[in-house]
Scaffold this active site. Structure first.
Site, short mmCIF file in Angstrom:
data_model
loop_
_atom_site.label_atom_id
_atom_site.label_comp_id
_atom_site.label_asym_id
_atom_site.label_seq_id
_atom_site.Cartn_x
_atom_site.Cartn_y
_atom_site.Cartn_z
N ARG A 176 29.60 32.23 -11.48
CA ARG A 176 28.25 31.86 -11.95
C ARG A 176 27.32 31.66 -10.82
O ARG A 176 27.86 31.44 -9.60
CB ARG A 176 27.87 30.72 -12.94
CG ARG A 176 28.67 29.33 -12.31
CD ARG A 176 28.52 28.35 -13.13
NE ARG A 176 28.73 27.19 -12.59
CZ ARG A 176 28.68 25.53 -12.88
NH1 ARG A 176 28.05 25.50 -13.90
NH2 ARG A 176 28.88 24.62 -12.09
N HIS B 29 19.71 25.62 -13.70
CA HIS B 29 20.53 26.71 -14.66
C HIS B 29 19.83 28.03 -14.19
O HIS B 29 18.71 28.28 -14.31
CB HIS B 29 20.57 26.48 -16.04
CG HIS B 29 21.12 25.09 -16.22
ND1 HIS B 29 22.51 24.82 -16.04
CD2 HIS B 29 20.64 24.13 -17.01
CE1 HIS B 29 22.63 23.29 -16.35
NE2 HIS B 29 21.48 22.99 -17.19
N THR C 107 -3.72 -5.22 1.11
CA THR C 107 -2.89 -3.84 1.17
C THR C 107 -4.06 -3.10 1.82
O THR C 107 -3.41 -2.29 2.78
CB THR C 107 -2.90 -3.21 -0.30
OG1 THR C 107 -3.91 -2.88 -0.99
CG2 THR C 107 -2.16 -4.02 -1.24
N LYS D 177 0.76 -1.27 -0.06
CA LYS D 177 0.03 0.10 -0.04
C LYS D 177 0.85 1.26 -0.17
O LYS D 177 1.83 1.55 0.82
CB LYS D 177 -0.81 0.00 1.19
CG LYS D 177 -2.03 0.98 1.22
CD LYS D 177 -3.10 0.61 0.14
CE LYS D 177 -4.46 0.65 0.61
NZ LYS D 177 -5.34 -0.15 -0.39
N GLN E 61 29.86 18.51 -9.38
CA GLN E 61 30.38 17.40 -9.07
C GLN E 61 31.38 17.63 -7.81
O GLN E 61 30.84 16.79 -6.79
CB GLN E 61 31.27 16.60 -10.21
CG GLN E 61 30.41 15.83 -11.11
CD GLN E 61 30.28 16.82 -12.52
OE1 GLN E 61 30.08 17.92 -12.18
NE2 GLN E 61 30.07 16.24 -13.54
#
Lengths: 291, 291, 291, 291
Positions: free
Chosen positions: C175, C246, C57, C12, C218
């Site tokens: 940035r 971005h 369920t 469920k 990263q």
């Protein structure tokens, strides 16, 4: 200066009801999302918490299910009218009912009782009623659809537009035109052949979109609304909201390639948004029919 | 005890590309959502921020568009293989590429260049490649679909289940069975007739759903997967995830009405969720093909 | 060649339970979304529709509510362990349980029983158990969060990357770096101080994001995972998925303006997607803990 | 009977702009979603596709970014007024501008340039202008918020309501009351201290929700709107839409347990929906301010 209560309404939203009808061993289903909203003499509940005029939203939900049993579910507009009239007629404090419906389409697979959800658009209806005893103008029905996504891969231009110091857009005489149509149309009365009217209006929208050579999305919108009214005398007004689902031609020059209207980037946000109304000059005034 | 870098990948998700092809005045379009994910010698970028092995995700996006021009977009699986092999073959640090694709269906309206979004399901593909020079097992293709919503209005039972002190569910020998199918199927090789295979697998799923008298959703799921494998020798494994979209019979007794499987409430949450795998006993081992 | 049943599970999903606890007149609430998934001797239900091994369920849902009453809801990981062990211990056919939990945070407004939803992130937990009598390796707990949206308006560079014929991206030494963190971390055992561990791991992620001068997303991801493991000895592995949300510097030159990192367009799709694992070199092998 | 064009508007929706401001090394950010919609002498574009009156929606987008640079982004209402006046003042065919804004909140993490998305609610503003030379009534500003989710775990009753043959709801003198507030409030003029006004109105809504002993959600809604107007003389009208996010007490009797308002199921659909207006009796008439 005093503080006062203004317009208000209350109800149950998104009652999901599926009605199965058996014709011998063959089943038919209609699948609705129903919202009921009531208004009337509701000052006390707001000002003091006196609920004596308040029919619970839970009761409204129960009524949707009970009416689905009692009357079946045929055309959503008709089911909405039954519900709206019931609440106004049976509750003294309720002077007005608004019923909002969505219908989800199902196509048959194989066999008599198997179905697959069909289409991407959702059929809609909006019903207002002051009760079954009401005189002219006291009831209105607006039918429609949303999420009818269409695209012309050519036959669309955009140029000759106004420019100012912030304009960088290049004019074009061949672009992709795509939109997700939300359209609603107002009936003159409450006795249309709802299913036939819906099918014809939907077809008119699609055909006008496909066959209009477009100089702007506004022009296409107007052509679509006009076509619906030309073909359907039971209707008097169409309102449309059409996002311009931009398909930008990708610049492939940095890779030594041209792009002769072949490769597009389908953008999400921001998007243009065109909204407009087309109506007959004899359409009765009914702004509240759309709310 | 040292802290170390484990498995990783990076890429560009959800590149929305529409490719128009002209056959004389008649246009065809294919509409994809493409994600590219690369892995390989990527320790330096994680540990020191040295990006010399990192082909920008922006470049991956550009490549999708440039390949759409250069090769056209035919079957999504084939387009995915082209992309995956390209990145591994051309980037020394990239040893593995994974390409995830969704395709949105368009039907023709009238005329040669007008389309309406069709169907509610989305076609999917997942391609893995270690490069075009790779030997056996280095490439895999999983095709599939999601959001194929189906309903049987009878022909479904559920009883004889296990019970404990928390069980209140009543057994039933006639219920509505509805689900939104997510199914994926693994190809034995990389040379299937992708469009034909997709159409046949989709049809097999629908037919098995419609024609299986169901004692449980698990049984239906297995029957659907089995049917796909029986009909399509190019496939070796099917994985399915099927929510039980509960349609509860509304209790109308308080209103003096019976409800002979006519009026249902379509519930949202919670929902049952059945997930299972059907495969041939000679299916090559390839768990990473699904990730 | 035969067709056979492979791995499967059922349960469920999305049981929404809110537990109120009263400490005198002061109320506390915990608000969970719980999914239970069971596996074991389930061949018969798939192959023949024999449900005798299938605990409904619906019963699983009931159990969530009953356990919320009986044991209260404290830390989600602990509640998940209680549930998982219960199903395996009490159902002979169930050999494994997986419980997935989300917790929504509420902050106090004023007074002892008024709350406002807080934070944008959702706390998550994933518990696996083969039962309370299980020996080493038979239980695992993964905690985590999703939708923790963060942004550095400077202190992020991206240059020195690999280039090919499809590269057009300009390198940058300043940035905006923004992401919506999905992070999950595996506990060494099943006896952590769950709430304290969660708060500390969340704080470590935020602090590492804010204080890492980033040469790539990263590198930031690795720093965040590493920081969690450095600070929390009860954890042995962190998995993260971080979209690069971005923020593109808008070109204002056509309007005679420069843009010294002041005005950004926040884009939706496509987006970079960085996924990686950080672990201790003594982490016990437990790939199924994450599934 | 003729077919004619009715009311229409067009513009650019969902321009996502983030503005960074540096105060020495300390950064501040404001994060908006801006929609611009223009109307005026637009018959020709609809009827014939003559675009000479149409300032492209792309230009509208550019203007949002250029104004973010030129004027900065301070309070969203002020930014909206600047934009709205600009389009009407500079484009002869544009007689009216409507600017819709959403602002997303960011909290500081550590350090001068690191932020985490805060709160679950979104601040909204809706600005209408006929141009900066307009006289009284030609401009309006509506501020507001959406998705402010709140819950009282006691202090809420519901009884004494109207009943009919479809009523099954039991009265209660102690229930959970939860809602996701959408509220908007109209300013008397265009010179409010927007940020201070917003913070005070939000606080008033929260405090009134927490301190009102509720006999119905309608009563709570009215108390919330009234409180805003009592505390903020610069405002003259509040409109609210509040879904009743039902938390149903789970029946644990089948398991031999009572449930003394401890365990609730948080339901999704259907839901009650209460909508109402609170205003001062001297509020100038301005229905179009809300559209």
């Amino acid at each position: 200066m005093a503080i006062v209560l203004g317009p208000n309404r209350y109800g149950k939203a998104e009652v999901r009801v599926v009605r199965v009808t058996r014709d011998g061993g063959t089943h038919r289903i209609r699948d609705l999302n129903v919202g009921v909203f009531l208004s009337g003499d509701m000052d006390d509940v707001h000002l003091t918490g006196d609920n004596s005029a308040v029919l619970p939203t839970d009761t409204q939900k129960n009524t949707v299910f009970a009416f689905a049993k009692k009357y079946g579910i045929g055309e959503p507009e008709e089911f909405g009218l039954l519900l709206a009239r019931h609440f106004v007629d049976s509750q003294p404090a309720v002077h007005h009912a608004r019923v909002r419906l969505e219908e989800y389409a199902w196509d048959r697979i194989t066999g008599p009782h198997s179905f697959v959800r069909g289409g991407t658009e959702v059929r809609t209806a909006l019903v207002h009623s002051d009760g079954s005893g009401g005189s002219g103008g006291s009831e209105s029905v607006v039918s429609g659809l949303r999420d009818l996504t269409v695209l012309n891969s050519t036959g669309s231009e955009f140029h000759g537009f106004a420019q100012d110091g912030f304009t960088t857009l290049e004019p074009t005489d061949d672009r992709v035109l795509a939109t997700a149509v939300t359209a609603r149309w107002r009936h003159r009365g409450t006795g249309s052949d709802w299913d036939a009217s819906y099918a014809a209006a939907r077809a008119a929208l699609l055909d006008a979109f496909a066959t209009t050579h477009s100089l702007s999305l506004q022009q296409t919108l107007y052509a679509m609304g006009r076509r619906v009214l030309e073909e359907r005398p039971e209707l008097c007004e169409v309102r449309m909201s059409m996002p311009n689902k931009h398909h930008f031609l990708v610049d492939l020059a940095p890779f030594g390639m041209d792009n002769d209207n072949e490769v597009y980037f389908a953008a999400d946000r921001p998007y243009g948004l065109i909204e407009g109304t087309v109506l007959t000059d004899d359409a009765p005034d009914a702004p509240s029919a759309w709310q």
